[in-house]
Design a protein around this motif. Structure first.
Motif, PDB file in Angstrom:
ATOM      1  N   LEU A  33     -17.009  -1.661  11.183  1.00 12.78           N
ATOM      2  CA  LEU A  33     -16.998  -0.547  12.132  1.00 12.78           C
ATOM      3  C   LEU A  33     -16.000   0.543  11.755  1.00 12.78           C
ATOM      4  O   LEU A  33     -15.995   1.613  12.378  1.00 12.78           O
ATOM      5  N   GLY A  34     -15.133   0.265  10.779  1.00 13.87           N
ATOM      6  CA  GLY A  34     -14.090   1.219  10.434  1.00 13.87           C
ATOM      7  C   GLY A  34     -13.961   1.430   8.944  1.00 13.87           C
ATOM      8  O   GLY A  34     -14.874   1.126   8.168  1.00 13.87           O
ATOM      9  N   GLU A  35     -12.825   1.969   8.545  1.00 13.44           N
ATOM     10  CA  GLU A  35     -12.521   2.200   7.134  1.00 13.44           C
ATOM     11  C   GLU A  35     -11.066   1.824   6.903  1.00 13.44           C
ATOM     12  O   GLU A  35     -10.181   2.202   7.675  1.00 13.44           O
ATOM     13  N   GLY A  36     -10.819   1.066   5.846  1.00 11.47           N
ATOM     14  CA  GLY A  36      -9.480   0.571   5.609  1.00 11.47           C
ATOM     15  C   GLY A  36      -8.874   1.120   4.337  1.00 11.47           C
ATOM     16  O   GLY A  36      -9.558   1.688   3.479  1.00 11.47           O
ATOM     17  N   VAL A  37      -7.561   0.969   4.221  1.00 11.11           N
ATOM     18  CA  VAL A  37      -6.834   1.311   3.006  1.00 11.11           C
ATOM     19  C   VAL A  37      -5.914   0.142   2.676  1.00 11.11           C
ATOM     20  O   VAL A  37      -5.416  -0.543   3.589  1.00 11.11           O
ATOM     21  N   VAL A  38      -5.725  -0.117   1.402  1.00 15.15           N
ATOM     22  CA  VAL A  38      -4.842  -1.198   0.972  1.00 15.15           C
ATOM     23  C   VAL A  38      -3.863  -0.680  -0.069  1.00 15.15           C
ATOM     24  O   VAL A  38      -4.106   0.338  -0.740  1.00 15.15           O
ATOM     25  N   ILE A  39      -2.751  -1.394  -0.186  1.00 10.56           N
ATOM     26  CA  ILE A  39      -1.782  -1.175  -1.260  1.00 10.56           C
ATOM     27  C   ILE A  39      -1.844  -2.391  -2.165  1.00 10.56           C
ATOM     28  O   ILE A  39      -1.745  -3.534  -1.702  1.00 10.56           O
ATOM     29  N   GLU A  40      -1.980  -2.122  -3.450  1.00 15.75           N
ATOM     30  CA  GLU A  40      -2.126  -3.199  -4.428  1.00 15.75           C
ATOM     31  C   GLU A  40      -1.093  -3.021  -5.541  1.00 15.75           C
ATOM     32  O   GLU A  40      -0.783  -1.905  -5.954  1.00 15.75           O
ATOM     33  N   GLU A  41      -0.564  -4.129  -6.012  1.00 15.43           N
ATOM     34  CA  GLU A  41       0.370  -4.116  -7.133  1.00 15.43           C
ATOM     35  C   GLU A  41       0.075  -5.301  -8.030  1.00 15.43           C
ATOM     36  O   GLU A  41       0.138  -6.451  -7.572  1.00 15.43           O
ATOM     37  N   GLN A  42      -0.284  -5.043  -9.277  1.00 13.03           N
ATOM     38  CA  GLN A  42      -0.650  -6.080 -10.233  1.00 13.03           C
ATOM     39  C   GLN A  42      -1.728  -7.024  -9.677  1.00 13.03           C
ATOM     40  O   GLN A  42      -1.648  -8.236  -9.824  1.00 13.03           O
ATOM     41  N   GLY A  43      -2.704  -6.416  -9.000  1.00 11.53           N
ATOM     42  CA  GLY A  43      -3.817  -7.188  -8.490  1.00 11.53           C
ATOM     43  C   GLY A  43      -3.556  -7.927  -7.187  1.00 11.53           C
ATOM     44  O   GLY A  43      -4.466  -8.579  -6.661  1.00 11.53           O
ATOM     45  N   LYS A  44      -2.343  -7.813  -6.643  1.00  8.78           N
ATOM     46  CA  LYS A  44      -2.010  -8.495  -5.387  1.00  8.78           C
ATOM     47  C   LYS A  44      -1.993  -7.490  -4.250  1.00  8.78           C
ATOM     48  O   LYS A  44      -1.412  -6.404  -4.368  1.00  8.78           O
ATOM     49  N   LEU A  45      -2.613  -7.859  -3.141  1.00  9.53           N
ATOM     50  CA  LEU A  45      -2.638  -7.008  -1.958  1.00  9.53           C
ATOM     51  C   LEU A  45      -1.292  -7.121  -1.238  1.00  9.53           C
ATOM     52  O   LEU A  45      -0.888  -8.211  -0.825  1.00  9.53           O
TER      53      LEU A  45
END
Length: 282
Positions: A38-50
């Motif tokens: 139902l929404g839209e998300g954003v993530v922060i990733e570093e070396q493949g880890k969330l």
């Protein structure tokens, strides 16, 4: 190490679920799936880890909510929560944005221009003992909501809190138990939904003309839930909270309702939001 900010995808949901597990939040993988659908998300990733996530829901062209703002417990102090929020707020610069803040997050949101509107009382019981009788107000009839009533319920839902949520209302009618109270002319006085969430069952949204209508809707959805986990999130300014306590649903949390923009003012005599869908989606 370089941080990567990107859109959340279905492949991130399992790691997002693990972030909520760190915080001992009740969300299941299915709850994450519904949130992203139902929404839209954003993530922060570093070396493949969330390292963190946040989700935005647009409810019409002027209102939005933000929730599931989470940073890995080992990554606190790096300003990641602020960066997540700024990334989402850039998407809706002219929107009225609402969220429900933990005590830990409140200071950050104030710095981003959010102001306090009130509080939410989170009520729950691990095993419902008192199932209230269904006392339907005179002149009203209780029945299941029908697909052809999506537009009507969407309008009533918007009247209560200013958010246009046709996709959500359609989902609640088609996938969950949604009931309403109407008079002989089929004027609707309120509706509410029961669905699986977290540790058991959640009742919400609860949109009603007054307290007796809200109580009748909740009581009808509680039938058959004796012994089950039940949760309801209600506006502390409305009188449903004290009644829920009499049923054994203890208040376990009181997040702060905050808004950036113009707060919604329900029309006089209109329906009110006695219960939330979720704290994230409001």
């Amino acid at each position: 190490m370089s941080l990567i900010f990107r859109a959340m995808t279905a492949q991130d949901l399992q790691q997002g679920y693990h972030l909520t597990q760190q915080l001992k939040w009740p969300h299941r993988p299915e709850d994450w799936q519904q949130a992203l659908s139902l929404g839209e998300g954003v993530v922060i990733e570093e070396q493949g880890k969330l390292l963190g996530s946040a989700v935005l829901w647009r409810w019409g062209d002027r209102a939005a909510t933000i929730g599931l703002v989470i940073v890995d417990s080992q990554q606190q102090g790096r300003g990641l929560g602020k960066q997540l929020m700024l990334t989402l707020l850039e998407k809706v610069p002219d929107y009225n944005v609402r969220l429900h803040a933990t005590e830990m997050g409140k200071g950050l949101y104030e710095k981003l221009g959010f102001v306090t509107l009130g509080q939410i009382h989170q009520h729950q019981t691990r095993a419902l003992e008192t199932v209230p009788p269904v006392a339907i107000p005179a002149g009203l009839t209780l029945r299941r909501a029908q697909p052809q009533e999506i537009a009507t319920l969407t309008a009533l839902d918007r009247q209560a809190h200013g958010m246009l949520r046709p996709q959500l209302i359609a989902h609640l009618i088609s996938q969950h138990q949604t009931v309403l109270l109407a008079d002989e002319q089929q004027q609707i006085y309120g509706f509410a939904s029961l669905r699986r969430f977290g540790y058991g069952w959640a009742i919400g949204p609860i949109i009603a003309r007054d307290l007796p209508v809200a109580q009748a809707l909740v009581a009808s959805l509680m039938q058959g839930l004796r012994g089950e986990f039940v949760r309801i999130d209600t506006d502390a300014a409305l009188p449903l909270s004290s009644w829920l306590a009499t049923l054994g649903l203890k208040q376990v949390d009181n997040p702060t309702t905050m808004v950036r923009g113009t707060p919604w003012t329900p029309p006089a005599g209109g329906l009110q939001a006695f219960g939330l869908m979720t704290q994230a989606m409001a």
